[in-house]
Design a protein around this motif. Structure first.
Motif, PDB file in Angstrom:
ATOM      1  N   THR A 219      25.036  34.943 -11.247  1.00 27.06           N
ATOM      2  CA  THR A 219      25.937  33.793 -11.309  1.00 27.06           C
ATOM      3  C   THR A 219      27.383  34.264 -11.327  1.00 27.06           C
ATOM      4  O   THR A 219      28.255  33.692 -10.661  1.00 27.06           O
ATOM      5  CB  THR A 219      25.619  32.961 -12.565  1.00 27.06           C
ATOM      6  OG1 THR A 219      24.260  32.521 -12.505  1.00 27.06           O
ATOM      7  CG2 THR A 219      26.532  31.768 -12.680  1.00 27.06           C
ATOM      8  N   HIS A 220      27.648  35.314 -12.066  1.00 29.01           N
ATOM      9  CA  HIS A 220      28.999  35.866 -12.193  1.00 29.01           C
ATOM     10  C   HIS A 220      29.491  36.410 -10.850  1.00 29.01           C
ATOM     11  O   HIS A 220      30.613  36.105 -10.414  1.00 29.01           O
ATOM     12  CB  HIS A 220      28.989  36.970 -13.258  1.00 29.01           C
ATOM     13  CG  HIS A 220      30.341  37.314 -13.810  1.00 29.01           C
ATOM     14  ND1 HIS A 220      31.214  38.149 -13.156  1.00 29.01           N
ATOM     15  CD2 HIS A 220      30.960  36.936 -14.957  1.00 29.01           C
ATOM     16  CE1 HIS A 220      32.314  38.286 -13.877  1.00 29.01           C
ATOM     17  NE2 HIS A 220      32.190  37.547 -14.980  1.00 29.01           N
ATOM     18  N   THR A 221      28.671  37.215 -10.167  1.00 22.76           N
ATOM     19  CA  THR A 221      29.124  37.812  -8.905  1.00 22.76           C
ATOM     20  C   THR A 221      29.269  36.750  -7.812  1.00 22.76           C
ATOM     21  O   THR A 221      30.215  36.794  -7.013  1.00 22.76           O
ATOM     22  CB  THR A 221      28.161  38.915  -8.439  1.00 22.76           C
ATOM     23  OG1 THR A 221      26.831  38.392  -8.334  1.00 22.76           O
ATOM     24  CG2 THR A 221      28.166  40.091  -9.401  1.00 22.76           C
ATOM     25  N   ALA A 222      28.353  35.767  -7.775  1.00 25.58           N
ATOM     26  CA  ALA A 222      28.439  34.718  -6.755  1.00 25.58           C
ATOM     27  C   ALA A 222      29.712  33.902  -6.912  1.00 25.58           C
ATOM     28  O   ALA A 222      30.406  33.602  -5.928  1.00 25.58           O
ATOM     29  CB  ALA A 222      27.207  33.809  -6.834  1.00 25.58           C
ATOM     30  N   SER A 223      30.052  33.548  -8.148  1.00 29.46           N
ATOM     31  CA  SER A 223      31.253  32.736  -8.351  1.00 29.46           C
ATOM     32  C   SER A 223      32.527  33.564  -8.178  1.00 29.46           C
ATOM     33  O   SER A 223      33.567  33.030  -7.807  1.00 29.46           O
ATOM     34  CB  SER A 223      31.234  32.077  -9.739  1.00 29.46           C
ATOM     35  OG  SER A 223      31.224  33.044 -10.763  1.00 29.46           O
ATOM     36  N   THR A 224      32.448  34.866  -8.418  1.00 28.63           N
ATOM     37  CA  THR A 224      33.611  35.724  -8.150  1.00 28.63           C
ATOM     38  C   THR A 224      33.917  35.742  -6.656  1.00 28.63           C
ATOM     39  O   THR A 224      35.071  35.671  -6.238  1.00 28.63           O
ATOM     40  CB  THR A 224      33.353  37.159  -8.646  1.00 28.63           C
ATOM     41  OG1 THR A 224      33.151  37.142 -10.062  1.00 28.63           O
ATOM     42  CG2 THR A 224      34.519  38.075  -8.315  1.00 28.63           C
ATOM     43  N   ALA A 225      32.878  35.819  -5.846  1.00 33.47           N
ATOM     44  CA  ALA A 225      33.077  35.855  -4.403  1.00 33.47           C
ATOM     45  C   ALA A 225      33.540  34.519  -3.861  1.00 33.47           C
ATOM     46  O   ALA A 225      34.461  34.460  -3.029  1.00 33.47           O
ATOM     47  CB  ALA A 225      31.788  36.286  -3.705  1.00 33.47           C
ATOM     48  N   ALA A 226      32.932  33.408  -4.323  1.00 40.38           N
ATOM     49  CA  ALA A 226      33.154  32.141  -3.629  1.00 40.38           C
ATOM     50  C   ALA A 226      33.138  30.930  -4.546  1.00 40.38           C
ATOM     51  O   ALA A 226      32.846  29.823  -4.100  1.00 40.38           O
ATOM     52  CB  ALA A 226      32.099  31.972  -2.534  1.00 40.38           C
ATOM     53  N   GLY A 227      33.468  31.091  -5.824  1.00 36.02           N
ATOM     54  CA  GLY A 227      33.456  29.959  -6.739  1.00 36.02           C
ATOM     55  C   GLY A 227      34.523  28.927  -6.399  1.00 36.02           C
ATOM     56  O   GLY A 227      35.638  29.282  -6.002  1.00 36.02           O
ATOM     57  N   SER A 556      33.676  41.072  -0.988  1.00 35.56           N
ATOM     58  CA  SER A 556      32.814  40.173  -0.214  1.00 35.56           C
ATOM     59  C   SER A 556      33.546  38.876   0.099  1.00 35.56           C
ATOM     60  O   SER A 556      33.496  38.371   1.233  1.00 35.56           O
ATOM     61  CB  SER A 556      31.534  39.880  -0.993  1.00 35.56           C
ATOM     62  OG  SER A 556      30.894  41.075  -1.388  1.00 35.56           O
ATOM     63  N   GLY A 557      34.210  38.308  -0.910  1.00 38.95           N
ATOM     64  CA  GLY A 557      34.989  37.096  -0.678  1.00 38.95           C
ATOM     65  C   GLY A 557      36.135  37.343   0.281  1.00 38.95           C
ATOM     66  O   GLY A 557      36.439  36.505   1.142  1.00 38.95           O
ATOM     67  N   ALA A 558      36.776  38.500   0.151  1.00 42.56           N
ATOM     68  CA  ALA A 558      37.863  38.860   1.064  1.00 42.56           C
ATOM     69  C   ALA A 558      37.363  38.956   2.495  1.00 42.56           C
ATOM     70  O   ALA A 558      38.015  38.502   3.442  1.00 42.56           O
ATOM     71  CB  ALA A 558      38.480  40.184   0.626  1.00 42.56           C
ATOM     72  N   ALA A 559      36.180  39.548   2.672  1.00 41.03           N
ATOM     73  CA  ALA A 559      35.594  39.657   4.011  1.00 41.03           C
ATOM     74  C   ALA A 559      35.332  38.273   4.587  1.00 41.03           C
ATOM     75  O   ALA A 559      35.510  38.040   5.794  1.00 41.03           O
ATOM     76  CB  ALA A 559      34.312  40.476   3.958  1.00 41.03           C
ATOM     77  N   ALA A 560      34.901  37.326   3.731  1.00 43.33           N
ATOM     78  CA  ALA A 560      34.663  35.961   4.203  1.00 43.33           C
ATOM     79  C   ALA A 560      35.956  35.330   4.693  1.00 43.33           C
ATOM     80  O   ALA A 560      35.977  34.648   5.730  1.00 43.33           O
ATOM     81  CB  ALA A 560      34.051  35.123   3.082  1.00 43.33           C
ATOM     82  N   LEU A 561      37.052  35.536   3.967  1.00 44.39           N
ATOM     83  CA  LEU A 561      38.342  34.997   4.400  1.00 44.39           C
ATOM     84  C   LEU A 561      38.769  35.597   5.735  1.00 44.39           C
ATOM     85  O   LEU A 561      39.206  34.877   6.643  1.00 44.39           O
ATOM     86  CB  LEU A 561      39.410  35.282   3.339  1.00 44.39           C
ATOM     87  CG  LEU A 561      39.234  34.616   1.969  1.00 44.39           C
ATOM     88  CD1 LEU A 561      40.358  35.046   1.034  1.00 44.39           C
ATOM     89  CD2 LEU A 561      39.195  33.103   2.089  1.00 44.39           C
ATOM     90  N   LEU A 562      38.643  36.916   5.866  1.00 43.25           N
ATOM     91  CA  LEU A 562      39.049  37.581   7.107  1.00 43.25           C
ATOM     92  C   LEU A 562      38.141  37.181   8.267  1.00 43.25           C
ATOM     93  O   LEU A 562      38.617  37.016   9.402  1.00 43.25           O
ATOM     94  CB  LEU A 562      39.043  39.095   6.911  1.00 43.25           C
ATOM     95  CG  LEU A 562      40.132  39.631   5.970  1.00 43.25           C
ATOM     96  CD1 LEU A 562      39.899  41.097   5.652  1.00 43.25           C
ATOM     97  CD2 LEU A 562      41.521  39.439   6.574  1.00 43.25           C
ATOM     98  N   LYS A 563      36.860  37.008   7.994  1.00 45.16           N
ATOM     99  CA  LYS A 563      35.930  36.574   9.040  1.00 45.16           C
ATOM    100  C   LYS A 563      36.267  35.160   9.507  1.00 45.16           C
ATOM    101  O   LYS A 563      36.178  34.840  10.700  1.00 45.16           O
ATOM    102  CB  LYS A 563      34.493  36.631   8.510  1.00 45.16           C
ATOM    103  CG  LYS A 563      33.417  36.294   9.533  1.00 45.16           C
ATOM    104  CD  LYS A 563      33.255  37.415  10.535  1.00 45.16           C
ATOM    105  CE  LYS A 563      32.092  37.170  11.460  1.00 45.16           C
ATOM    106  NZ  LYS A 563      31.960  38.228  12.481  1.00 45.16           N
TER     107      LYS A 563
END
Length: 773
Positions: A219-227, A556-563
């Motif tokens: 839950t912690h890692t998922a929300s860090t990436a894309a909460g 991972s979240g940063a990669a989503a933004l760049l993608k």
């Protein structure tokens, strides 16, 4: 005499029978094995690979997973003799035993340079429609961080499913959590047959047989990436503010591969890779690695194999570097197609002070939120002075209540969870705890939501408080100072963050970069309290954790933004943009330092530097890498055709002249020279830069050579045009063993940068002297 001879003969016969029984028993021990099969060898009479596997290699009962996307083959529960028999089949390329893996266990988006309504958040629409697959312990879907309010429809290309199970229904998925799966077969097999290390199986008294998170880590890692944005967030008053992930509009796909108290098994992780790629994820975030700091060769590492299969299909894979720092060569997840992430601090801290009876004040950190000590002085005791190691570490049942009751207890860090030590002290009647670092942890501190008043202090303060405690009639109290923002210097490389050099192929610098991984606020499960201890009955919507596990989802979240901003960029281009724009200075504009030593950090600690998303959106140039480039790299490190096929799925033929592994088009340069090279030696590297900025651009090189090393670049100017989007250049590094003064790691460091007046495209240079094999 005859009777004596008969007795001896009988004993001898029984002995050999016992030995044979042991051998038979060992041979009949069932374990889980993963087999790589040449997919092109399937006879046409079998409609599917599954039919082939069950007919020719193993019965359906023993087969756990069939892999056919990132990996071709199957996992099965077999005896060692059965496994050896399968391996003899000409279509079976390799096999390896299932292994147990371990989890590598807000304000950070602002610290990374993200701002509302402008920059990368705006340009990428906050990561909308990019799907991040999180391989972890599941999710607690009811948290505000996973709301789908005002999100658009699920992307049409998404093919995933929402698996249901204990306390998880199809309604727990939405336009934010677009898919959820859980993988149990590897665990269940380990539970039935003993498993690696004697662990395995799912304890359904503390776990959910579903994607629901009983541990909190996922839950912690998922929300860090894309909460999503969550207002008035805090952990018991600490770190209060607006909680949000790095890519707030990105979609999440949950792959539960790790289970509370029993880790994560390779066979299940590989199955998750297989499913995620078919489902249609764009990014995979995996905060998992070996628990021993030792990395297997790529062809024996299912994470590396699964990541290659994903990357080769355009999926960005980020992974945690591990928490075995500050030891050298502790970094894990080393495959060059994985983006490996270490941890740094941010400019927020949770200070607490230990005040001694002699008036001295020692600085520490804490997330304790219960009744304070209100300045009252209590007797201070260090159980370690008895010479009993378990007592100094405050292990379970090691403390004498008559010694610690009503006192503040000093406990040494190590061997058991930090919060568990506090529980031991509390059960023994102690009123508080001072958790002291040892030499290996140095001055690196992380906050914990302890069950009693407690404060963590560094090694120097730990020695001081122990010395004071031994003086007799010692007293102390602990003051908790809440949340402080604007800490300087920051970032600092976290002491626990795993370090280079790369233990498999030092020609590739690892970690690649660092991201915030200390005291990170993110969503939490309702199944356990913030300490994760069974006895912690507190409920918290958010929790504060530290580890490279927390750093990985930032990337991972940063990669989503760049993608989202650059849909045509490959995984290698996205990583390059992050690396070449990374920061190597702190907020005092001074070189980044190492929390463990206080000395300046090096690329072995932070890779290319700290993720800096303010610049990564527009890097100017990128270093792209194709699947063919990765195959050439595997040829370069000496893998044969069959071994490479284990990783890449397809047969290859390596060139007669072996390539140099250093020539993989990586955004960093690592030059190795042997200690037998006396005098002057040179190596030349080739890199290819791709222009992703203005069409007609001219870049000029600037070199900061490692001390005592000569670096030349040809050409020194790159002129890009509409026709010339890719240009190559040569870097020659000349090493003079008589003039170079190496640091403690046996290396010296520099950099190479290309600039057009607007962009600075920086690559770290590492020059290392190694002993010959």
């Amino acid at each position: 005499m005859a009777l004596i001879f008969f007795c001896k003969s009988l004993l001898l016969s029984l002995f050999f029978l016992f030995i044979e029984t042991l051998a038979f028993s060992a041979d009949q021990t069932v374990k889980t094995y993963i087999f790589r099969v040449d997919r092109f060898s399937k006879p046409s009479i079998f409609p599917t690979h599954y039919h082939w596997y069950t007919s020719e290699f193993a019965d359906p009962v023993s087969i756990l997973h069939v892999y056919d996307t990132v990996f071709h083959g199957f996992s099965a529960s077999l005896t060692s003799s059965q496994a050896a028999s399968v391996l003899q089949h000409p279509s079976v390329l390799a096999s390896f035993e299932d292994r147990r893996r371990y989890l590598h266990t807000t304000r950070s988006p602002q610290f990374l340079g993200l701002r509302n309504q402008r920059g990368l958040w705006s340009e990428s629409d906050y990561g909308s429609d990019v799907v991040i697959g999180v391989f972890d312990t599941g999710v607690w879907p009811e948290r505000r961080s996973f709301s789908d309010l005002n999100l658009g429809p699920v992307p049409r290309r998404w093919k995933g499913v929402c698996e249901t199970g204990v306390r998880f229904t199809s309604r727990n998925c939405n336009r934010k959590i677009v898919g959820a799966r859980f993988f149990t077969k590897g665990h269940e097999a380990a539970g039935r047959f003993g498993g690696p290390g004697g662990f395995g199986g799912i304890n359904e008294t503390v776990e959910f047989r579903s994607p629901r998170d009983a541990d909190g880590h996922g839950t912690h890692t998922a929300s860090t990436a894309a909460g999503r944005y969550a207002f008035r967030a805090s952990m018991a008053g600490y770190a209060s503010g607006v909680a949000k992930g790095v890519a707030p509009k990105a979609r999440l796909a949950i792959y539960k591969v790790c289970w509370k108290n029993s880790g994560c098994f390779d066979s299940d992780i590989l199955a998750a890779f297989d499913a995620a790629v078919v489902d249609g994820v764009d990014v995979i975030s995996i905060s998992i690695g070996g628990g021993d700091g030792v990395s297997s060769p790529y062809y024996l590492d299912p994470i590396a194999i699964g990541a290659y299969g994903a990357t080769s299909r355009g999926v960005f894979v980020s992974s945690s570097a591990g928490n075995d720092g500050p030891n050298a060569m502790s970094v894990t997840n080393l495959a060059p197609w994985i983006t490996t992430v270490g941890a740094g601090t941010i400019d927020r801290n949770f200070p607490a002070d230990v005040v001694l009876g002699n008036g001295r004040k020692l600085a520490g950190v804490s997330l304790y939120a219960g009744e304070p000590l209100n300045g009252k002085m209590y007797p201070l005791v260090y159980p370690g002075k008895s010479g009993v190691l378990s007592a100094s570490l405050c292990m379970e049942n090691s403390l004498d209540p008559t010694l610690v009751r009503g006192k503040i207890v000093i406990c040494d860090r190590g061997s058991s969870p930090r919060v568990a030590k506090g529980l031991v002290v509390k059960k023994a009647g102690g009123v508080g705890m001072i958790l002291a670092n040892g030499i290996s942890n140095g001055e690196g501190l992380v906050g914990d939501a302890h069950l009693l008043p407690a404060c963590a202090v560094g090694a120097d303060e730990g020695d001081a408080v122990k010395s004071y405690a031994s003086s007799g009639q010692a007293t102390a109290t602990i003051n908790f100072r809440g949340t402080i923002i604007g800490i300087k210097p920051a970032p600092i490389v976290a002491s626990f963050s795993a370090r280079g050099p790369n233990g498999l192929n030092p020609e590739i610098l690892k970690p690649d970069l660092i991201a915030p991984g200390v005291n990170i606020l993110a969503a939490w499960t309702e199944a356990v309290g913030p300490t994760g201890l069974d006895s912690d009955t507190r409920k918290a919507e958010f929790n504060i954790l530290s580890g490279t596990s927390m750093a990985c989802p930032h990337v991972s979240g940063a990669a989503a933004l760049l993608k989202s901003a650059h849909p045509d960029w490959s995984p290698a281009a996205i990583r390059s943009a992050m690396m070449t724009t990374a920061r190597i200075t702190n907020n005092n504009m001074q070189p980044m330092t190492d929390e463990a030593t206080g000395k300046p950090s090096t690329p072995y600690d932070f890779g290319a530097g700290l993720l800096n998303l303010d610049l990564a959106m527009d890097p100017g140039l990128v270093y792209d890498i194709t699947n063919e480039d990765y195959v050439n790299f595997l040829c370069a490190v000496g893998y044969g055709s069959k071994t490479i096929q284990v990783v890449t799925r397809s047969p290859v033929n390596c060139p007669m002249k072996r390539p140099m592994p250093e020539n993989l088009n990586y955004p960093s340069i690592a030059a190795l020279f042997t200690s037998t090279s006396m005098g002057v030696s040179s190596k030349t590297f080739i890199r290819v830069a791709t222009n992703v900025g203005l069409t007609n651009s001219v870049y000029r090189v600037k070199v900061e050579p490692p001390k005592g090393v000569a670096v030349t670049v040809k050409p020194w100017k790159l002129v890009f045009s509409e026709r010339e989007r890719k240009l190559s250049y040569l870097v020659t590094i000349t090493f003079d063993s008589k003039n170079v003064v190496l640091d403690d790691s046996g290396a010296v460091f520099g950099s190479l940068s290309w600039s057009d007046g607007k962009h600075v495209v920086r690559s770290p240079i590492v020059v290392t002297q190694i002993d010959p094999l």
